[in-house]
Design a protein around this motif. Structure first.
Motif, PDB file in Angstrom:
ATOM      1  N   LEU A  72       0.840  -1.198   0.000  1.00  0.00           N
ATOM      2  CA  LEU A  72       0.000   0.000   0.000  1.00  0.00           C
ATOM      3  C   LEU A  72       0.877   1.251   0.000  1.00  0.00           C
ATOM      4  CD1 LEU A  72      -2.627  -1.075   2.704  1.00  0.00           C
ATOM      5  CD2 LEU A  72      -2.674  -1.497   0.227  1.00  0.00           C
ATOM      6  N   ALA A  73       0.262   2.377  -0.277  1.00  0.00           N
ATOM      7  CA  ALA A  73       1.016   3.630  -0.282  1.00  0.00           C
ATOM      8  C   ALA A  73       1.692   3.861   1.062  1.00  0.00           C
ATOM      9  CB  ALA A  73       0.090   4.795  -0.626  1.00  0.00           C
ATOM     10  N   SER A  74       1.006   3.469   2.137  1.00  0.00           N
ATOM     11  CA  SER A  74       1.565   3.662   3.483  1.00  0.00           C
ATOM     12  C   SER A  74       2.797   2.800   3.729  1.00  0.00           C
ATOM     13  CB  SER A  74       0.504   3.370   4.543  1.00  0.00           C
ATOM     14  OG  SER A  74       0.012   2.042   4.398  1.00  0.00           O
ATOM     15  N   ASP A  75       3.023   1.767   2.899  1.00  0.00           N
ATOM     16  CA  ASP A  75       4.180   0.886   3.063  1.00  0.00           C
ATOM     17  C   ASP A  75       5.433   1.436   2.383  1.00  0.00           C
ATOM     18  OD1 ASP A  75       2.627  -1.055   4.407  1.00  0.00           O
ATOM     19  OD2 ASP A  75       1.915  -1.843   2.485  1.00  0.00           O
ATOM     20  N   LEU A  76       5.285   2.477   1.576  1.00  0.00           N
ATOM     21  CA  LEU A  76       6.413   2.985   0.805  1.00  0.00           C
ATOM     22  C   LEU A  76       7.438   3.669   1.707  1.00  0.00           C
ATOM     23  CD1 LEU A  76       4.495   4.525  -2.240  1.00  0.00           C
ATOM     24  CD2 LEU A  76       5.580   2.278  -2.095  1.00  0.00           C
ATOM     25  N   ASP A  77       8.690   3.478   1.362  1.00  0.00           N
ATOM     26  CA  ASP A  77       9.786   4.133   2.077  1.00  0.00           C
ATOM     27  C   ASP A  77      10.053   5.467   1.381  1.00  0.00           C
ATOM     28  OD1 ASP A  77      11.906   4.714   3.679  1.00  0.00           O
ATOM     29  OD2 ASP A  77      13.312   3.333   2.716  1.00  0.00           O
ATOM     30  N   LEU A  78       9.521   6.528   1.934  1.00  0.00           N
ATOM     31  CA  LEU A  78       9.597   7.837   1.289  1.00  0.00           C
ATOM     32  C   LEU A  78      10.902   8.543   1.634  1.00  0.00           C
ATOM     33  CD1 LEU A  78       5.977   9.190   1.921  1.00  0.00           C
ATOM     34  CD2 LEU A  78       6.822   7.817   0.005  1.00  0.00           C
ATOM     35  N   PRO A  79      11.422   9.332   0.691  1.00  0.00           N
ATOM     36  CA  PRO A  79      12.631  10.106   0.987  1.00  0.00           C
ATOM     37  C   PRO A  79      12.355  11.177   2.034  1.00  0.00           C
ATOM     38  CG  PRO A  79      11.727  10.727  -1.155  1.00  0.00           C
ATOM     39  CD  PRO A  79      10.947   9.538  -0.694  1.00  0.00           C
ATOM     40  N   GLU A  80      13.400  11.638   2.679  1.00  0.00           N
ATOM     41  CA  GLU A  80      13.260  12.650   3.725  1.00  0.00           C
ATOM     42  C   GLU A  80      12.586  13.901   3.166  1.00  0.00           C
ATOM     43  OE1 GLU A  80      16.068  15.133   6.898  1.00  0.00           O
ATOM     44  OE2 GLU A  80      16.949  13.611   5.564  1.00  0.00           O
ATOM     45  N   GLY A  81      11.610  14.405   3.899  1.00  0.00           N
ATOM     46  CA  GLY A  81      10.920  15.630   3.501  1.00  0.00           C
ATOM     47  C   GLY A  81       9.733  15.404   2.597  1.00  0.00           C
ATOM     48  N   ALA A  82       9.525  14.155   2.156  1.00  0.00           N
ATOM     49  CA  ALA A  82       8.402  13.852   1.256  1.00  0.00           C
ATOM     50  C   ALA A  82       7.225  13.316   2.059  1.00  0.00           C
ATOM     51  CB  ALA A  82       8.821  12.839   0.203  1.00  0.00           C
ATOM     52  N   SER A  83       6.013  13.544   1.564  1.00  0.00           N
ATOM     53  CA  SER A  83       4.811  13.007   2.202  1.00  0.00           C
ATOM     54  C   SER A  83       3.833  12.578   1.119  1.00  0.00           C
ATOM     55  CB  SER A  83       4.160  14.049   3.121  1.00  0.00           C
ATOM     56  OG  SER A  83       3.806  15.214   2.390  1.00  0.00           O
ATOM     57  N   LEU A  84       2.954  11.661   1.481  1.00  0.00           N
ATOM     58  CA  LEU A  84       1.980  11.154   0.524  1.00  0.00           C
ATOM     59  C   LEU A  84       0.949  12.223   0.190  1.00  0.00           C
ATOM     60  CD1 LEU A  84       1.221   7.590   1.977  1.00  0.00           C
ATOM     61  CD2 LEU A  84       2.521   8.104  -0.105  1.00  0.00           C
ATOM     62  N   ALA A  85       0.581  12.281  -1.093  1.00  0.00           N
ATOM     63  CA  ALA A  85      -0.508  13.162  -1.522  1.00  0.00           C
ATOM     64  C   ALA A  85      -1.705  12.319  -1.955  1.00  0.00           C
ATOM     65  CB  ALA A  85      -0.044  14.058  -2.668  1.00  0.00           C
ATOM     66  N   VAL A  86      -1.743  11.067  -1.464  1.00  0.00           N
ATOM     67  CA  VAL A  86      -2.839  10.137  -1.747  1.00  0.00           C
ATOM     68  C   VAL A  86      -3.253   9.484  -0.441  1.00  0.00           C
ATOM     69  CG1 VAL A  86      -2.092   9.660  -4.110  1.00  0.00           C
ATOM     70  CG2 VAL A  86      -1.220   8.247  -2.231  1.00  0.00           C
ATOM     71  N   GLU A  87      -4.337   8.723  -0.480  1.00  0.00           N
ATOM     72  CA  GLU A  87      -4.778   7.995   0.709  1.00  0.00           C
ATOM     73  C   GLU A  87      -3.766   6.914   1.088  1.00  0.00           C
ATOM     74  OE1 GLU A  87      -7.344   8.746   2.561  1.00  0.00           O
ATOM     75  OE2 GLU A  87      -7.979  10.372   1.224  1.00  0.00           O
ATOM     76  N   ASP A  88      -3.613   6.683   2.397  1.00  0.00           N
ATOM     77  CA  ASP A  88      -2.652   5.681   2.866  1.00  0.00           C
ATOM     78  C   ASP A  88      -2.937   4.294   2.305  1.00  0.00           C
ATOM     79  OD1 ASP A  88      -1.431   7.633   4.308  1.00  0.00           O
ATOM     80  OD2 ASP A  88      -2.106   6.943   6.281  1.00  0.00           O
ATOM     81  N   ASP A  89      -4.233   3.981   2.088  1.00  0.00           N
ATOM     82  CA  ASP A  89      -4.593   2.625   1.678  1.00  0.00           C
ATOM     83  C   ASP A  89      -4.620   2.448   0.150  1.00  0.00           C
ATOM     84  OD1 ASP A  89      -6.811   4.125   1.145  1.00  0.00           O
ATOM     85  OD2 ASP A  89      -8.237   2.862   2.234  1.00  0.00           O
ATOM     86  N   LEU A  90      -4.089   3.416  -0.604  1.00  0.00           N
ATOM     87  CA  LEU A  90      -3.994   3.237  -2.057  1.00  0.00           C
ATOM     88  C   LEU A  90      -3.109   2.032  -2.354  1.00  0.00           C
ATOM     89  CD1 LEU A  90      -4.508   4.409  -4.974  1.00  0.00           C
ATOM     90  CD2 LEU A  90      -2.248   5.479  -4.718  1.00  0.00           C
ATOM     91  N   MET A  91      -3.658   1.059  -3.110  1.00  0.00           N
ATOM     92  CA  MET A  91      -2.891  -0.148  -3.401  1.00  0.00           C
ATOM     93  C   MET A  91      -1.901   0.108  -4.533  1.00  0.00           C
ATOM     94  SD  MET A  91      -4.110  -4.052  -4.312  1.00  0.00           S
ATOM     95  CE  MET A  91      -5.209  -4.080  -2.907  1.00  0.00           C
ATOM     96  N   ILE A  92      -0.660  -0.247  -4.280  1.00  0.00           N
ATOM     97  CA  ILE A  92       0.398  -0.100  -5.276  1.00  0.00           C
ATOM     98  C   ILE A  92       0.634  -1.428  -5.998  1.00  0.00           C
ATOM     99  CG2 ILE A  92       2.787   0.582  -5.679  1.00  0.00           C
ATOM    100  CD1 ILE A  92       1.009   2.840  -4.652  1.00  0.00           C
ATOM    101  N   LEU A  93       0.849  -2.487  -5.224  1.00  0.00           N
ATOM    102  CA  LEU A  93       1.094  -3.817  -5.788  1.00  0.00           C
ATOM    103  C   LEU A  93       0.201  -4.840  -5.113  1.00  0.00           C
ATOM    104  CD1 LEU A  93       5.027  -3.819  -5.793  1.00  0.00           C
ATOM    105  CD2 LEU A  93       3.510  -3.198  -7.684  1.00  0.00           C
ATOM    106  N   ASN A  94      -0.235  -5.830  -5.897  1.00  0.00           N
ATOM    107  CA  ASN A  94      -1.042  -6.930  -5.378  1.00  0.00           C
ATOM    108  C   ASN A  94      -0.410  -8.233  -5.853  1.00  0.00           C
ATOM    109  OD1 ASN A  94      -3.123  -8.309  -4.130  1.00  0.00           O
ATOM    110  ND2 ASN A  94      -4.494  -8.149  -5.893  1.00  0.00           N
ATOM    111  N   LEU A  95      -0.046  -9.109  -4.921  1.00  0.00           N
ATOM    112  CA  LEU A  95       0.629 -10.352  -5.279  1.00  0.00           C
ATOM    113  C   LEU A  95      -0.362 -11.508  -5.204  1.00  0.00           C
ATOM    114  CD1 LEU A  95       2.882  -8.322  -4.163  1.00  0.00           C
ATOM    115  CD2 LEU A  95       4.321 -10.362  -4.061  1.00  0.00           C
ATOM    116  N   THR A  96      -0.585 -12.139  -6.353  1.00  0.00           N
ATOM    117  CA  THR A  96      -1.587 -13.192  -6.454  1.00  0.00           C
ATOM    118  C   THR A  96      -0.958 -14.470  -7.001  1.00  0.00           C
ATOM    119  OG1 THR A  96      -2.226 -12.596  -8.725  1.00  0.00           O
ATOM    120  CG2 THR A  96      -3.330 -11.436  -6.926  1.00  0.00           C
ATOM    121  N   HIS A  97      -1.807 -15.495  -7.129  1.00  0.00           N
ATOM    122  CA  HIS A  97      -1.363 -16.775  -7.686  1.00  0.00           C
ATOM    123  C   HIS A  97      -1.065 -16.627  -9.170  1.00  0.00           C
ATOM    124  CE1 HIS A  97      -1.335 -20.950  -8.944  1.00  0.00           C
ATOM    125  NE2 HIS A  97      -2.396 -20.749  -9.700  1.00  0.00           N
ATOM    126  N   ALA A  98       0.107 -17.092  -9.591  1.00  0.00           N
ATOM    127  CA  ALA A  98       0.468 -17.065 -11.006  1.00  0.00           C
ATOM    128  C   ALA A  98      -0.120 -18.302 -11.681  1.00  0.00           C
ATOM    129  CB  ALA A  98       1.986 -17.056 -11.176  1.00  0.00           C
TER     130      ALA A  98
END
Length: 218
Positions: A151-177
């Motif tokens: 999720l967006a909240s899991d991202l390691d942001l650089p110093e001084g940066a903050s999210l401009a989206v909701e914390d729960d925005l999904m970035i990656l989803n890992l499913t069965h291949a």
């Protein structure tokens, strides 16, 4: 991010005809705006501008005679067929000022075998200092299992940066291949629902046409 210097010239001609003439001279029409100032219409060197804009969210130091501006590209119009730059909108920024920009997600590492990585969002909007815009956000998926999510909240942001989206925005989803057999079975089911009949493969046709060997008479 290092500043990329571009020399600009102020322009007074406008319209499609003027834009074509500018591009024939290997220059790019552009407009500088922001901070409550009137838009400034300029031309930029074509080759140098093309190289500069290969870097996402490039920080440009625009030299306009007696005036100098820091700017970031906000809109880049390209020819849909040939790809050359037709026009650039540049947002004037100040040192220490924060801006909202989309930053690309850079996936590194490999998940556990049999896991499919689905990218739900290839970039994320961040609020960052205009002179410290990161080129990307690195996300490690090394060893992650099926069912994991980033999720967006899991991202390691650089110093001084903050999210401009909701914390729960999904970035990656890992499913069965899915396996090849599962993909083929799903395709067959879809074809059957659509009333599509598969042609027999050459192997199946050859096998069907091969006569049974005659039994020996005693």
């Amino acid at each position: 991010m290092a500043e990329i210097k571009l020399s600009a010239e102020q322009r007074t001609e406008f319209g499609k005809g003027a834009a074509r003439r500018i591009r024939r001279d290997n220059k790019v029409p552009a407009v500088l705006y922001g901070h409550g100032t009137d838009p400034v219409h300029v031309t930029l060197p074509g080759h140098d501008t093309m190289l500069a804009l290969k870097t996402a969210n490039a920080l440009l130091a625009i030299d306009l005679g007696s005036d100098n501006h820091l700017a970031i590209p906000k809109a880049v119009q390209r020819d849909p067929l040939k790809g050359f730059i037709e026009h650039v909108d540049l947002l004037i920024v100040k040192r220490g000022e924060k801006v909202t920009v989309d930053i690309a997600i850079n996936i590194v590492g490999e998940p556990e075998p049999g896991v499919l990585v689905v990218t739900e969002n290839a970039s994320v909007a961040l609020e960052v200092e205009a002179t410290h815009i990161p080129t990307d956000i690195e996300v490690s998926i090394a060893g992650l299992q099926q069912g994991s999510q980033v999720l967006a909240s899991d991202l390691d942001l650089p110093e001084g940066a903050s999210l401009a989206v909701e914390d729960d925005l999904m970035i990656l989803n890992l499913t069965h291949a899915p396996t090849a057999a599962e993909v083929d079975a799903e395709l067959e089911g879809a074809e059957a629902e659509a009333g599509i009949e598969r042609d027999e493969t050459e192997a199946e046709t050859s096998e069907a046409e091969t006569p049974e060997p005659e039994s020996e008479q005693g």
